[in-house]
Write a protein that holds these residues in place. Structure first.
Motif, PDB file in Angstrom:
ATOM      1  N   LEU A  47      23.228 103.994  37.342  1.00  0.00           N
ATOM      2  CA  LEU A  47      23.377 103.585  38.695  1.00  0.00           C
ATOM      3  C   LEU A  47      22.971 104.524  39.784  1.00  0.00           C
ATOM      4  CD1 LEU A  47      26.733 101.688  38.228  1.00  0.00           C
ATOM      5  CD2 LEU A  47      24.672 100.985  37.360  1.00  0.00           C
ATOM      6  N   LEU A  62      33.134  98.961  38.291  1.00  0.00           N
ATOM      7  CA  LEU A  62      32.340  98.483  37.409  1.00  0.00           C
ATOM      8  C   LEU A  62      32.860  97.088  36.775  1.00  0.00           C
ATOM      9  CD1 LEU A  62      32.059 101.647  35.248  1.00  0.00           C
ATOM     10  CD2 LEU A  62      30.459 100.860  36.968  1.00  0.00           C
ATOM     11  N   TYR A 158      22.387  92.487  36.736  1.00  0.00           N
ATOM     12  CA  TYR A 158      23.349  93.366  36.776  1.00  0.00           C
ATOM     13  C   TYR A 158      24.697  92.889  37.472  1.00  0.00           C
ATOM     14  CZ  TYR A 158      26.321  97.726  36.541  1.00  0.00           C
ATOM     15  OH  TYR A 158      27.166  98.374  36.502  1.00  0.00           O
ATOM     16  N   SER A 160      27.909  93.063  39.498  1.00  0.00           N
ATOM     17  CA  SER A 160      28.458  94.012  40.358  1.00  0.00           C
ATOM     18  C   SER A 160      29.047  93.569  41.523  1.00  0.00           C
ATOM     19  CB  SER A 160      27.491  95.074  40.508  1.00  0.00           C
ATOM     20  OG  SER A 160      27.944  96.075  41.537  1.00  0.00           O
ATOM     21  N   TYR A 162      28.963  95.023  43.974  1.00  0.00           N
ATOM     22  CA  TYR A 162      28.112  95.586  45.298  1.00  0.00           C
ATOM     23  C   TYR A 162      26.544  94.885  45.113  1.00  0.00           C
ATOM     24  CZ  TYR A 162      31.560  99.459  44.150  1.00  0.00           C
ATOM     25  OH  TYR A 162      32.443 100.113  44.061  1.00  0.00           O
TER      26      TYR A 162
END
Ligand SMILES: *[C@@H]1O[C@H](CO)[C@@H](O)[C@H](O)[C@H]1NC(C)=O
Ligand SMILES: *[C@@H]1O[C@H](CO)[C@@H](O)[C@H](O)[C@H]1NC(C)=O
Length: 629
Positions: A47, A62, A158, A160, A162
């Motif tokens: 990352l 995570l 992914y 996440s 974020y």
């Protein structure tokens, strides 16, 4: 640990309520690689984390789908800096997020950064997640003629909290048939590798389900329980015994008796996912190796050894199909000097934690370390958290039992096979217990025969009466020695008291006077000791184990401690060394005071001080042993 957990949960609740804190970070790039070539699933993600907000950020979150999070073997995050030092960041806490739109329930872990990320800063974070029991056999049941197919599920994006600017994913499969895989935009396949992405500018919690259905003929060997017993003997040996209880957790096999016959006739065509053998990589110089099951020793195992390793091939009596189980024991001996070391007067054992068998998942691992009788001040250090408790084990020659450290860990994968250490102190004399006990029993046996057959009544002229007189004399002498040593110890205490006064009042002269008196006293004690030691050395009764026959039962218990001569000599020698250390310590302190080097005292005295403490303990132990004579 419990405290940390609660503490971090609190932080999270706040973090989630005030979402701006979460969105301070963005992931400018994510590379994810999933390795599906064995039953153990390994996901490595790199990352690139960027702080797009203002203010410092010291935590990265995570997220994992809850289903995966239940099967963690290892979750580990390292930053670039830390990789150089091979340090693993600790993942401290978890939180379950509510289900978001079409996204599955998530478990969130937090990585605390050792250096907070400033405004506009970026850093790279490597995350390794290792999962067990994640590949689902589909179909669940197969015949021996079938190949084994499994399903793997994840998200193509992914997952996440974020936003992710740029990401890619690659999935490595075994070199075999791929039944099907989810195709979305930007999906490519190269041989046994499937690539998803790149995908750009995805929102937080973006999710796109992904399923791969593929052939895997690796055995799914799972030890539901493994008990490893590591027994340390200071006589030069570490004995390891491992009790395995293994099940093949691949697709269940519909085998009938005929099927088994067929397998035996053409083993290479049928049952491609059956477990035919295990390979155990033992340390070099392992010896006395055996492999045993319920029926007895199995001789079909093979062994290769070179200077780097010893490899044991374990062949169960029959090939294991899906759903079948087997239980067996392997045992081996290791040279003590390869695993036991000394550090600052303490000993430490440095040995690997987990099973030497390749590619094994262990649901529950119990490691029992049996230390020699008399080991004290035990402490354990492991590279990852484990459950810990202490027991004791009594075997035939033990008096109080051996301390046993029991370590327990669930969901163990090959990555856990790291070294761990047990530190402990040990008095060398304790080692003599066993041989003394053995020779003691022998003497007792002889003495009983002599007593019963020859000397039924103890008259004043009998040999045993004379022996008793001699023994009494030896005992009296030993008591005198003890009393002198105790006086020496008292003198040491006076020196110490005067050193304390020195640090309080600063009267160097008084301290020197005490030292002079102490020197005189100690010299006198040393003179008094001389004739006593000479007597003990010349007395046969002191050198031999001498039985007084009136309380055999009582003596039996203490017999192993009786070798007065050796012990008294050791005591006097140790006390003398202690004296020298005391005097050295005294001189250093007085010297520092006179030269006004107050600040350096600590540093200069520290090595002497450690020795003094250790020696003092040894002298006290010896006095205690001798007391029991
Ligand atoms: C099995 O092998 C071990 C080590 O070679 C040996 O000590 C033991 O006696 C054997 N046991 C049987 C039942 O043969
Ligand atoms: C333990 O042994 C391993 C392998 O010999 C070595 O790499 C490691 O540094 C040792 N650990 C300690 C604390 O001595």
């Amino acid at each position: 640990m419990g405290f940390w957990l609660r503490f971090n949960l609190l932080v999270f609740t706040i973090a989630i309520l005030s979402t701006p804190v979460l969105s301070d970070l963005i992931l400018s790039k994510v590379d994810r690689r999933i390795d599906l070539t064995s039953q153990i699933v390994r996901i490595t993600s790199t990352l690139k984390v960027e702080n797009a907000g203002s203010g410092l950020v010291s935590e990265v979150l995570l997220a994992f789908p809850e289903l995966q999070a239940k099967k963690f073997g290892i979750l580990m995050a390292t930053t670039n800096e830390e990789k150089a030092k091979r340090k693993v960041l600790e993942l401290v806490s978890l939180l379950k997020l509510p289900i978001q739109k079409e996204c599955p329930a998530l478990t969130v872990y937090s990585v605390s950064l050792s250096k907070a990320l400033g405004e506009g800063d970026t850093m790279s974070l490597d995350v390794l997640a290792v999962f067990t029991h994640t590949l689902k056999p589909f179909p669940e049941k197969i015949t021996q003629a079938d190949i084994q197919l499994v399903l793997f599920q994840d998200s193509a994006y992914y997952l996440s909290p974020y936003a992710v600017k740029f990401q890619s994913l690659s999935i490595k499969l075994p070199d075999a048939r791929i039944e099907s895989y989810t195709k979305i935009e930007n999906t490519k396949i190269h041989g046994s590798e499937i690539k998803y992405g790149p995908y750009e500018n995805l929102h937080p919690f973006s999710y796109s389900p992904l399923v791969v259905h593929f052939e895997i003929n690796q055995p799914f060997a799972v030890a539901q329980e493994l008990v490893r017993e590591i027994e340390v003997s200071h006589w030069g040996n570490v004995q390891v015994t491992e009790h395995y209880n293994i099940v093949h957790e691949g697709a269940k096999s519909e085998v009938n008796f005929l099927g088994q016959l067929e397998y035996q006739a053409r083993p290479h065509i049928r049952g491609s996912s059956a477990i035919r053998h295990f390979v155990a990589k033992l340390p070099p110089r392992a010896h006395s190796i055996y492999y045993r099951d319920e029926i007895g020793n199995v001789s079909t195992s093979h062994l290769w050894a070179d200077s780097k390793k010893t490899e044991l091939l374990i062949e169960p009596r029959y090939p294991m199909f899906g759903g079948w189980r087997t239980a067996f024991i392997i045992g081996y001996s290791l040279p003590l000097q390869d695993f036991l070391f000394e550090l600052e007067g303490k000993r430490f054992l440095n040995i690997s934690f987990s099973s030497p068998i390749n590619d094994l998942v262990i649901d529950n691992l119990v490691v029992k370390v049996v230390l020699p009788e008399g080991s004290r001040d035990l402490s354990v250090s492991t590279p990852f958290p484990v459950k810990q408790r202490q027991e004791s084990k009594i075997s035939h020659l033990d008096v109080v039992g051996r301390p046993v450290i029991v370590l327990e860990k669930a969901d163990v994968v090959p990555e856990h096979n790291q070294y761990f250490q047990i530190h402990y102190s040990f008095n060398k004399l304790s080692m003599l217990r066993e041989p003394f006990l053995i020779s003691g029993f022998f003497f007792l046996f002889v003495a009983c025969i002599v007593y019963v057959h020859v000397d039924l009544s103890i008259s004043k002229s009998s040999a045993s009466y004379l022996a008793k007189l001699q023994w009494d004399e030896v005992r009296a002498t030993i008591q005198q020695v003890e009393s002198i040593i105790n006086q020496c110890l008292a003198t040491h205490e006076k020196i110490e008291a005067s050193l304390r006064d020195l640090s309080r009042i600063g009267d160097v002269q008084a301290c020197k006077t005490t030292r002079k008196t102490a020197d005189g006293l100690l010299k006198e004690h040393s003179k008094e000791l001389k004739p006593l030691l000479a007597f003990l050395q010349s007395s046969p009764a002191a050198a031999n184990i001498c039985l007084s026959l009136n309380s055999i039962a009582e003596k039996m218990v203490k017999l192993y401690m009786r070798h007065p001569n050796i012990m008294v000599e050791e005591l006097v020698a140790k006390e003398r060394e202690l004296q020298e250390r005391w005097m050295a310590k005294h001189s250093i302190i007085v010297d520092c005071y006179e030269k006004k080097l107050g600040r350096e005292i600590e540093n200069r005295v520290a090595p002497q001080q450690q020795k003094v403490v250790a020696l003092r303990q040894e002298v006290e132990d010896l006095l205690e042993y001798i007391d029991e004579i």
